[in-house]
Design a protein around this motif. Structure first.
Motif, PDB file in Angstrom:
ATOM      1  N   GLY A 176       7.683  -1.767  40.791  1.00 36.54           N
ATOM      2  CA  GLY A 176       8.364  -2.947  41.330  1.00 36.54           C
ATOM      3  C   GLY A 176       7.445  -3.992  41.914  1.00 36.54           C
ATOM      4  N   LEU A 177       6.125  -3.778  41.815  1.00 43.94           N
ATOM      5  CA  LEU A 177       5.192  -4.709  42.441  1.00 43.94           C
ATOM      6  C   LEU A 177       3.943  -4.846  41.570  1.00 43.94           C
ATOM      7  CD1 LEU A 177       5.073  -6.269  45.246  1.00 43.94           C
ATOM      8  CD2 LEU A 177       3.545  -4.443  45.984  1.00 43.94           C
ATOM      9  N   PRO A 178       3.455  -6.061  41.340  1.00 43.45           N
ATOM     10  CA  PRO A 178       2.264  -6.224  40.505  1.00 43.45           C
ATOM     11  C   PRO A 178       0.962  -5.872  41.213  1.00 43.45           C
ATOM     12  CG  PRO A 178       3.009  -8.366  41.264  1.00 43.45           C
ATOM     13  CD  PRO A 178       4.041  -7.363  41.702  1.00 43.45           C
ATOM     14  N   HIS A 179       1.006  -5.658  42.522  1.00 45.22           N
ATOM     15  CA  HIS A 179      -0.196  -5.359  43.306  1.00 45.22           C
ATOM     16  C   HIS A 179      -0.274  -3.872  43.622  1.00 45.22           C
ATOM     17  CE1 HIS A 179      -0.510  -9.701  44.091  1.00 45.22           C
ATOM     18  NE2 HIS A 179       0.778  -9.659  44.340  1.00 45.22           N
ATOM     19  N   ARG A 180      -1.490  -3.357  43.733  1.00 44.81           N
ATOM     20  CA  ARG A 180      -1.685  -2.006  44.231  1.00 44.81           C
ATOM     21  C   ARG A 180      -1.381  -1.989  45.730  1.00 44.81           C
ATOM     22  NH1 ARG A 180      -6.558  -1.365  42.829  1.00 44.81           N
ATOM     23  NH2 ARG A 180      -6.295  -0.049  40.987  1.00 44.81           N
ATOM     24  N   VAL A 181      -0.624  -0.989  46.178  1.00 50.28           N
ATOM     25  CA  VAL A 181      -0.293  -0.853  47.591  1.00 50.28           C
ATOM     26  C   VAL A 181      -1.289   0.091  48.251  1.00 50.28           C
ATOM     27  CG1 VAL A 181       1.448  -0.123  49.275  1.00 50.28           C
ATOM     28  CG2 VAL A 181       2.164  -1.247  47.152  1.00 50.28           C
ATOM     29  N   CYS A 182      -1.837  -0.350  49.371  1.00 45.73           N
ATOM     30  CA  CYS A 182      -2.700   0.507  50.190  1.00 45.73           C
ATOM     31  C   CYS A 182      -1.899   0.939  51.416  1.00 45.73           C
ATOM     32  CB  CYS A 182      -3.957  -0.252  50.622  1.00 45.73           C
ATOM     33  SG  CYS A 182      -5.035   0.695  51.725  1.00 45.73           S
ATOM     34  N   ALA A 183      -1.910   2.221  51.702  1.00 45.15           N
ATOM     35  CA  ALA A 183      -1.233   2.756  52.889  1.00 45.15           C
ATOM     36  C   ALA A 183      -2.260   3.427  53.784  1.00 45.15           C
ATOM     37  CB  ALA A 183      -0.154   3.755  52.489  1.00 45.15           C
ATOM     38  N   GLU A 184      -2.203   3.117  55.067  1.00 46.40           N
ATOM     39  CA  GLU A 184      -3.094   3.760  56.040  1.00 46.40           C
ATOM     40  C   GLU A 184      -2.260   4.318  57.181  1.00 46.40           C
ATOM     41  OE1 GLU A 184      -6.472   1.726  57.524  1.00 46.40           O
ATOM     42  OE2 GLU A 184      -7.331   1.342  55.548  1.00 46.40           O
ATOM     43  N   ALA A 185      -2.402   5.624  57.414  1.00 41.73           N
ATOM     44  CA  ALA A 185      -1.736   6.285  58.534  1.00 41.73           C
ATOM     45  C   ALA A 185      -2.796   6.626  59.578  1.00 41.73           C
ATOM     46  CB  ALA A 185      -1.023   7.552  58.056  1.00 41.73           C
ATOM     47  N   TRP A 186      -2.677   6.039  60.758  1.00 44.08           N
ATOM     48  CA  TRP A 186      -3.633   6.254  61.842  1.00 44.08           C
ATOM     49  C   TRP A 186      -3.012   7.173  62.881  1.00 44.08           C
ATOM     50  CZ3 TRP A 186      -7.332   1.855  63.588  1.00 44.08           C
ATOM     51  CH2 TRP A 186      -7.885   1.225  62.464  1.00 44.08           C
ATOM     52  N   ARG A 187      -3.761   8.205  63.280  1.00 42.80           N
ATOM     53  CA  ARG A 187      -3.335   9.103  64.343  1.00 42.80           C
ATOM     54  C   ARG A 187      -4.189   8.840  65.577  1.00 42.80           C
ATOM     55  NH1 ARG A 187       1.056  11.833  65.624  1.00 42.80           N
ATOM     56  NH2 ARG A 187       1.220  12.499  63.438  1.00 42.80           N
ATOM     57  N   MET A 188      -3.544   8.429  66.672  1.00 47.88           N
ATOM     58  CA  MET A 188      -4.254   8.060  67.891  1.00 47.88           C
ATOM     59  C   MET A 188      -4.524   9.286  68.766  1.00 47.88           C
ATOM     60  SD  MET A 188      -4.372   4.927  67.114  1.00 47.88           S
ATOM     61  CE  MET A 188      -3.486   3.768  66.059  1.00 47.88           C
ATOM     62  N   PRO A 189      -5.499   9.188  69.678  1.00 51.48           N
ATOM     63  CA  PRO A 189      -5.801  10.325  70.554  1.00 51.48           C
ATOM     64  C   PRO A 189      -4.626  10.760  71.426  1.00 51.48           C
ATOM     65  CG  PRO A 189      -7.576   8.730  70.613  1.00 51.48           C
ATOM     66  CD  PRO A 189      -6.462   8.093  69.843  1.00 51.48           C
ATOM     67  N   ASP A 190      -3.713   9.825  71.742  1.00 46.10           N
ATOM     68  CA  ASP A 190      -2.562  10.178  72.575  1.00 46.10           C
ATOM     69  C   ASP A 190      -1.420  10.763  71.762  1.00 46.10           C
ATOM     70  OD1 ASP A 190      -1.611   7.985  71.233  1.00 46.10           O
ATOM     71  OD2 ASP A 190      -1.393   6.707  72.998  1.00 46.10           O
ATOM     72  N   GLY A 191      -1.641  10.990  70.470  1.00 51.82           N
ATOM     73  CA  GLY A 191      -0.610  11.558  69.615  1.00 51.82           C
ATOM     74  C   GLY A 191       0.239  10.530  68.899  1.00 51.82           C
ATOM     75  N   GLY A 192       0.109   9.274  69.268  1.00 50.32           N
ATOM     76  CA  GLY A 192       0.859   8.220  68.612  1.00 50.32           C
ATOM     77  C   GLY A 192       0.353   7.990  67.197  1.00 50.32           C
ATOM     78  N   SER A 193       1.198   7.389  66.372  1.00 51.70           N
ATOM     79  CA  SER A 193       0.811   7.135  64.985  1.00 51.70           C
ATOM     80  C   SER A 193       1.199   5.725  64.583  1.00 51.70           C
ATOM     81  CB  SER A 193       1.463   8.146  64.045  1.00 51.70           C
ATOM     82  OG  SER A 193       2.876   8.038  64.094  1.00 51.70           O
ATOM     83  N   ALA A 201      -4.347 -10.012  47.578  1.00 48.84           N
ATOM     84  CA  ALA A 201      -3.824 -11.096  46.758  1.00 48.84           C
ATOM     85  C   ALA A 201      -4.865 -12.184  46.600  1.00 48.84           C
ATOM     86  CB  ALA A 201      -2.555 -11.672  47.379  1.00 48.84           C
ATOM     87  N   ASP A 202      -4.720 -12.967  45.543  1.00 46.83           N
ATOM     88  CA  ASP A 202      -5.548 -14.146  45.354  1.00 46.83           C
ATOM     89  C   ASP A 202      -5.199 -15.162  46.443  1.00 46.83           C
ATOM     90  OD1 ASP A 202      -6.228 -16.877  44.337  1.00 46.83           O
ATOM     91  OD2 ASP A 202      -6.941 -15.728  42.618  1.00 46.83           O
ATOM     92  N   PRO A 203      -6.204 -15.764  47.081  1.00 45.87           N
ATOM     93  CA  PRO A 203      -5.904 -16.742  48.138  1.00 45.87           C
ATOM     94  C   PRO A 203      -4.956 -17.848  47.680  1.00 45.87           C
ATOM     95  CG  PRO A 203      -8.220 -16.179  48.189  1.00 45.87           C
ATOM     96  CD  PRO A 203      -7.650 -15.505  46.968  1.00 45.87           C
ATOM     97  N   ALA A 204      -5.047 -18.264  46.421  1.00 46.33           N
ATOM     98  CA  ALA A 204      -4.187 -19.336  45.927  1.00 46.33           C
ATOM     99  C   ALA A 204      -2.729 -18.915  45.857  1.00 46.33           C
ATOM    100  CB  ALA A 204      -4.667 -19.791  44.550  1.00 46.33           C
ATOM    101  N   ALA A 205      -2.468 -17.608  45.811  1.00 49.43           N
ATOM    102  CA  ALA A 205      -1.096 -17.105  45.708  1.00 49.43           C
ATOM    103  C   ALA A 205      -0.672 -16.356  46.958  1.00 49.43           C
ATOM    104  CB  ALA A 205      -0.979 -16.192  44.486  1.00 49.43           C
ATOM    105  N   ALA A 206      -1.332 -16.631  48.091  1.00 46.58           N
ATOM    106  CA  ALA A 206      -1.099 -15.862  49.309  1.00 46.58           C
ATOM    107  C   ALA A 206       0.349 -15.948  49.791  1.00 46.58           C
ATOM    108  CB  ALA A 206      -2.044 -16.334  50.409  1.00 46.58           C
ATOM    109  N   ALA A 207       0.916 -17.156  49.793  1.00 46.11           N
ATOM    110  CA  ALA A 207       2.270 -17.332  50.314  1.00 46.11           C
ATOM    111  C   ALA A 207       3.291 -16.565  49.485  1.00 46.11           C
ATOM    112  CB  ALA A 207       2.623 -18.818  50.361  1.00 46.11           C
ATOM    113  N   SER A 208       3.199 -16.683  48.154  1.00 45.11           N
ATOM    114  CA  SER A 208       4.165 -15.996  47.295  1.00 45.11           C
ATOM    115  C   SER A 208       3.963 -14.483  47.350  1.00 45.11           C
ATOM    116  CB  SER A 208       4.056 -16.503  45.856  1.00 45.11           C
ATOM    117  OG  SER A 208       2.756 -16.285  45.338  1.00 45.11           O
ATOM    118  N   ALA A 209       2.717 -14.041  47.453  1.00 44.62           N
ATOM    119  CA  ALA A 209       2.447 -12.610  47.537  1.00 44.62           C
ATOM    120  C   ALA A 209       3.016 -12.023  48.818  1.00 44.62           C
ATOM    121  CB  ALA A 209       0.943 -12.355  47.463  1.00 44.62           C
ATOM    122  N   SER A 210       2.893 -12.752  49.923  1.00 45.69           N
ATOM    123  CA  SER A 210       3.409 -12.284  51.201  1.00 45.69           C
ATOM    124  C   SER A 210       4.925 -12.136  51.158  1.00 45.69           C
ATOM    125  CB  SER A 210       2.997 -13.259  52.314  1.00 45.69           C
ATOM    126  OG  SER A 210       3.493 -12.830  53.558  1.00 45.69           O
TER     127      SER A 210
END
Length: 245
Positions: A176-193, A201-210
């Motif tokens: 459903g999306l022409p871009h590769r999706v990057c996912a990052e899950a961060w685990r904090m020292p206090d247990g929060g995530s 995206a190409d800078p010229a297409a930033a608005a439409s990509a967003s």
């Protein structure tokens, strides 16, 4: 910088790359991972260390000093300055390890410049144990970059090593999306995530990509935070609190 109509193109002028970021709402983490088919065994595992004062003076001034230990890949260290005027960093364009990019976070466009160098396998941990100075993590070129762009002089010997933050990272394609999706899950020292999804995206297409990315997440039923949470600020706050216990 506000991304009102007509401003995004100006904000990304001269930028080499744009990354559109969305913070997944806390209650939607499990759904996001399931819908995108992200399994722990498929993730790239990282440990992040930061270097700042107890009051986070560097971060307040737009300076981030980070070291990254990655399973199966070379370790590295990075000096990042944000926001930045592209004109101020012309001399570094083309230098290996230099990057000029813009993050679109919610409705804001944040331009940053960074300089990354490789590190030896045990060097980051040696600094964390206090057996090696923080200055040893950054090359002469990185220190010159820092001196030229930091709003105030930075004394590396006076900084506090903070970390690690444990990170799982995936890259995935979805029909459903022409871009590769990057996912990052961060685990904090206090247990929060914190779970962040992003696309490049190409800078010229930033608005439409967003706009397209936000619509894509809505179609998948992945709820995002109305006020995006900055990963680095959240991590630094948690790390300083942990260091003072």
């Amino acid at each position: 910088m506000d991304a009102a109509p007509g401003t995004m193109a100006r904000a990304t002028a001269g930028i080499e790359a744009v990354e559109v970021k969305q913070t997944v709402a806390a209650h939607a983490h499990a759904r996001a991972l399931a819908v995108l088919g992200l399994q722990p065994q498929d993730a790239l595992w990282r440990r992040l260390f930061f270097y700042d004062t107890p009051a986070l003076d560097l971060h307040a001034g737009g300076v981030v000093l980070r070291a990254r230990s990655t399973v199966g890949e070379p370790d590295d260290s990075t000096v990042k300055i944000r926001p930045v005027d592209p004109i101020r960093v012309e001399r570094w364009r083309g230098v290996p390890g230099f990057k000029l990019e813009a993050d679109i976070v919610g409705t804001a466009v944040i331009r940053s410049a960074s300089f990354t160098s490789r590190q030896g396998g045990a060097e980051i941990d040696a600094v964390a144990r206090g057996e090696r100075s923080i200055a040893k993590l950054f090359s002469q070129a990185q220190e010159a970059f820092l001196r030229a762009l930091a709003p105030k002089p930075v004394e590396l010997g006076e900084l506090l090593p903070l970390g690690p933050v444990h990170v799982r990272r995936w890259q995935v394609r979805h029909a459903g999306l022409p871009h590769r999706v990057c996912a990052e899950a961060w685990r904090m020292p206090d247990g929060g995530s914190l779970l962040e999804l992003s696309i490049k995206a190409d800078p010229a297409a930033a608005a439409s990509a967003s706009a397209g990315f936000l619509g894509f997440l809505a179609e998948l039923g992945i709820a995002v935070r109305e006020a995006p949470e900055a990963k680095t600020r959240t991590a630094l706050t948690s790390l300083v609190a942990a260091s003072q216990r």
